[in-house]
Design a protein around this motif. Sequence first.
Motif, PDB file in Angstrom:
ATOM      1  N   ARG B 154     -33.522 -17.345   8.392  1.00 50.27           N
ATOM      2  CA  ARG B 154     -33.057 -18.661   8.510  1.00 50.27           C
ATOM      3  C   ARG B 154     -31.583 -18.895   8.640  1.00 50.27           C
ATOM      4  NH1 ARG B 154     -37.114 -22.420   7.741  1.00 50.27           N
ATOM      5  NH2 ARG B 154     -39.235 -21.861   6.929  1.00 50.27           N
ATOM      6  N   ARG B 155     -30.995 -18.110   7.686  1.00 52.68           N
ATOM      7  CA  ARG B 155     -29.555 -18.363   7.650  1.00 52.68           C
ATOM      8  C   ARG B 155     -28.814 -17.604   8.882  1.00 52.68           C
ATOM      9  NH1 ARG B 155     -26.148 -15.017   5.960  1.00 52.68           N
ATOM     10  NH2 ARG B 155     -27.905 -13.932   4.695  1.00 52.68           N
ATOM     11  N   GLN B 156     -29.639 -16.432   9.346  1.00 49.93           N
ATOM     12  CA  GLN B 156     -28.959 -15.680  10.423  1.00 49.93           C
ATOM     13  C   GLN B 156     -29.142 -16.362  11.825  1.00 49.93           C
ATOM     14  OE1 GLN B 156     -29.743 -11.509  10.237  1.00 49.93           O
ATOM     15  NE2 GLN B 156     -28.446 -11.250   8.495  1.00 49.93           N
ATOM     16  N   CYS B 157     -30.290 -16.891  11.949  1.00 53.56           N
ATOM     17  CA  CYS B 157     -30.650 -17.840  13.093  1.00 53.56           C
ATOM     18  C   CYS B 157     -29.688 -19.064  13.240  1.00 53.56           C
ATOM     19  CB  CYS B 157     -31.874 -18.395  12.852  1.00 53.56           C
ATOM     20  SG  CYS B 157     -33.322 -17.437  13.495  1.00 53.56           S
ATOM     21  N   ALA B 158     -29.513 -19.715  12.102  1.00 55.69           N
ATOM     22  CA  ALA B 158     -28.310 -20.722  12.370  1.00 55.69           C
ATOM     23  C   ALA B 158     -27.069 -20.229  12.399  1.00 55.69           C
ATOM     24  CB  ALA B 158     -28.266 -21.405  10.868  1.00 55.69           C
ATOM     25  N   GLU B 159     -26.569 -19.280  11.957  1.00 55.66           N
ATOM     26  CA  GLU B 159     -25.274 -18.653  12.296  1.00 55.66           C
ATOM     27  C   GLU B 159     -25.026 -18.142  13.705  1.00 55.66           C
ATOM     28  OE1 GLU B 159     -24.304 -16.883   7.705  1.00 55.66           O
ATOM     29  OE2 GLU B 159     -24.703 -15.638   9.226  1.00 55.66           O
ATOM     30  N   ALA B 160     -26.190 -17.571  14.155  1.00 58.59           N
ATOM     31  CA  ALA B 160     -26.009 -17.086  15.486  1.00 58.59           C
ATOM     32  C   ALA B 160     -26.053 -18.197  16.518  1.00 58.59           C
ATOM     33  CB  ALA B 160     -27.344 -15.946  15.833  1.00 58.59           C
ATOM     34  N   LEU B 161     -26.810 -19.343  16.301  1.00 64.75           N
ATOM     35  CA  LEU B 161     -26.627 -20.478  16.967  1.00 64.75           C
ATOM     36  C   LEU B 161     -25.246 -21.126  17.128  1.00 64.75           C
ATOM     37  CD1 LEU B 161     -29.992 -22.450  16.945  1.00 64.75           C
ATOM     38  CD2 LEU B 161     -29.149 -21.290  18.960  1.00 64.75           C
ATOM     39  N   HIS B 162     -24.501 -21.021  15.922  1.00 67.80           N
ATOM     40  CA  HIS B 162     -23.341 -21.616  15.711  1.00 67.80           C
ATOM     41  C   HIS B 162     -22.403 -20.714  16.659  1.00 67.80           C
ATOM     42  CE1 HIS B 162     -20.023 -23.809  14.024  1.00 67.80           C
ATOM     43  NE2 HIS B 162     -19.567 -22.676  13.427  1.00 67.80           N
ATOM     44  N   LYS B 163     -22.513 -19.421  16.452  1.00 70.93           N
ATOM     45  CA  LYS B 163     -21.550 -18.613  17.273  1.00 70.93           C
ATOM     46  C   LYS B 163     -21.782 -18.611  18.652  1.00 70.93           C
ATOM     47  CE  LYS B 163     -21.126 -14.301  15.720  1.00 70.93           C
ATOM     48  NZ  LYS B 163     -21.554 -12.616  15.468  1.00 70.93           N
ATOM     49  N   LEU B 164     -22.863 -18.773  19.073  1.00 74.97           N
ATOM     50  CA  LEU B 164     -23.199 -19.241  20.478  1.00 74.97           C
ATOM     51  C   LEU B 164     -22.664 -20.303  21.142  1.00 74.97           C
ATOM     52  CD1 LEU B 164     -24.943 -17.304  22.477  1.00 74.97           C
ATOM     53  CD2 LEU B 164     -27.067 -18.921  22.091  1.00 74.97           C
ATOM     54  N   ARG B 165     -22.676 -21.372  20.191  1.00 70.75           N
ATOM     55  CA  ARG B 165     -21.920 -22.701  20.791  1.00 70.75           C
ATOM     56  C   ARG B 165     -20.662 -22.372  20.718  1.00 70.75           C
ATOM     57  NH1 ARG B 165     -24.007 -27.632  17.367  1.00 70.75           N
ATOM     58  NH2 ARG B 165     -23.279 -28.858  19.090  1.00 70.75           N
ATOM     59  N   GLU B 166     -19.965 -21.705  20.095  1.00 68.44           N
ATOM     60  CA  GLU B 166     -18.432 -21.399  20.009  1.00 68.44           C
ATOM     61  C   GLU B 166     -18.087 -20.683  21.076  1.00 68.44           C
ATOM     62  OE1 GLU B 166     -17.418 -21.396  15.276  1.00 68.44           O
ATOM     63  OE2 GLU B 166     -17.501 -19.601  16.311  1.00 68.44           O
ATOM     64  N   ARG B 167     -19.058 -19.675  21.420  1.00 68.85           N
ATOM     65  CA  ARG B 167     -18.747 -18.926  22.595  1.00 68.85           C
ATOM     66  C   ARG B 167     -18.767 -19.653  24.003  1.00 68.85           C
ATOM     67  NH1 ARG B 167     -20.162 -12.444  21.315  1.00 68.85           N
ATOM     68  NH2 ARG B 167     -18.854 -12.711  19.405  1.00 68.85           N
ATOM     69  N   TRP B 168     -19.727 -20.746  24.046  1.00 65.58           N
ATOM     70  CA  TRP B 168     -19.972 -21.590  25.040  1.00 65.58           C
ATOM     71  C   TRP B 168     -18.617 -22.194  25.339  1.00 65.58           C
ATOM     72  CZ3 TRP B 168     -24.628 -22.389  28.012  1.00 65.58           C
ATOM     73  CH2 TRP B 168     -24.509 -23.400  28.909  1.00 65.58           C
ATOM     74  N   ASP B 169     -18.152 -22.660  24.349  1.00 63.82           N
ATOM     75  CA  ASP B 169     -16.930 -23.488  24.368  1.00 63.82           C
ATOM     76  C   ASP B 169     -15.969 -22.648  24.890  1.00 63.82           C
ATOM     77  OD1 ASP B 169     -17.772 -25.809  23.664  1.00 63.82           O
ATOM     78  OD2 ASP B 169     -17.401 -25.772  21.452  1.00 63.82           O
ATOM     79  N   GLU B 170     -15.653 -21.548  24.606  1.00 67.90           N
ATOM     80  CA  GLU B 170     -14.625 -20.480  24.878  1.00 67.90           C
ATOM     81  C   GLU B 170     -14.776 -20.196  26.425  1.00 67.90           C
ATOM     82  OE1 GLU B 170     -14.716 -16.850  22.294  1.00 67.90           O
ATOM     83  OE2 GLU B 170     -14.293 -18.026  20.609  1.00 67.90           O
ATOM     84  N   ASP B 171     -15.991 -20.028  26.738  1.00 69.54           N
ATOM     85  CA  ASP B 171     -16.073 -19.691  27.950  1.00 69.54           C
ATOM     86  C   ASP B 171     -15.781 -20.802  28.819  1.00 69.54           C
ATOM     87  OD1 ASP B 171     -17.354 -17.428  28.939  1.00 69.54           O
ATOM     88  OD2 ASP B 171     -19.253 -18.348  29.651  1.00 69.54           O
ATOM     89  N   GLU B 172     -16.192 -21.912  28.520  1.00 74.92           N
ATOM     90  CA  GLU B 172     -16.029 -23.220  29.397  1.00 74.92           C
ATOM     91  C   GLU B 172     -14.507 -23.262  29.528  1.00 74.92           C
ATOM     92  OE1 GLU B 172     -18.505 -26.285  30.042  1.00 74.92           O
ATOM     93  OE2 GLU B 172     -19.230 -24.378  30.498  1.00 74.92           O
TER      94      GLU B 172
END
Lengths: 126, 177
Positions: B154-172
Amino acid sequence: MRPDEKRLQALISTAFDRLPEPDPARVKALEERLLRRASRPAGRERSARFRYWWLVAALAASGAAAWWAGEYFAREPKHDAPTSFETTGSRSYVEKRDAERPPSEDRQSEASGPGRRPDIYRREQY
Amino acid sequence: MTEPADLIRSYCAKGDQEAFRRFYRAQAPKLWKFLVARGCPSDEAYDLLAEAFLRFIQTVCRDPRAPVALLYRIAINLRIDSYRRTKASAIEAVEDLDQLSATAPEEPDDYDQIRRLVTNLPESEQNLLLLRYWIGFSHKEVAEALGLPEGTVRRQCAEALHKLRERWDEDESNHAA
């Protein structure tokens, strides 16, 4: 625009669903191969085989335990045979006779005089 | 619709081949795609699919409660072994996925972007996100497939999604610049 968590989850699902499908012919060929292997569920076969192995192992262990016990008791120190007095509480005839024998008889046979050894050989006196 | 666990229970109890066939048909295409998504070349993915199902047949009847999680666990372990054997680089794997994507029909940029972002995450996070949000496993099933405690998943899923959103922002922001 930054997607929220729900949108991100939906994107993951759809993006990977859109990957190309596998070749149906290859999947079908594999299915036939697997069904030949799956004709007898391996778990059941295996568990039955294991049951026999447990039986063999149990028999071997009990045999080894019996052998060890035999060896162990065979090595126990043997006691001297108990006297009749120890076993019955009464003395045998020989023991009674020896006990009742007067001590002088013993001395006569052991020595000819006090403090001397018994004569085995004595020179003739002329 | 019959649950995968019911099919496997029927196969293990009665040797029901038809139940096994239905289970295979439901799982095989998605497992192949999962292996490809995890960076496995498509030809090798067929080999790993065959090997995963063979090992699955040998082990599933010992505990047929969560067969799909077991199948993915076997496949992930085989993928790790094969990756170590061939010492394939992560770059090669991503290239292979990009080639496959290029053959897919035209699609919005978002899908391409999310695939690229996911495949650039560490192996463990890729497994978590794909099993949870693509294959559709519950947290418990993901935990069984990856051999982790449910709370950790549960914790790692939430962390991975958070990381994905951050990388999405960086990509944008990189694209904007």
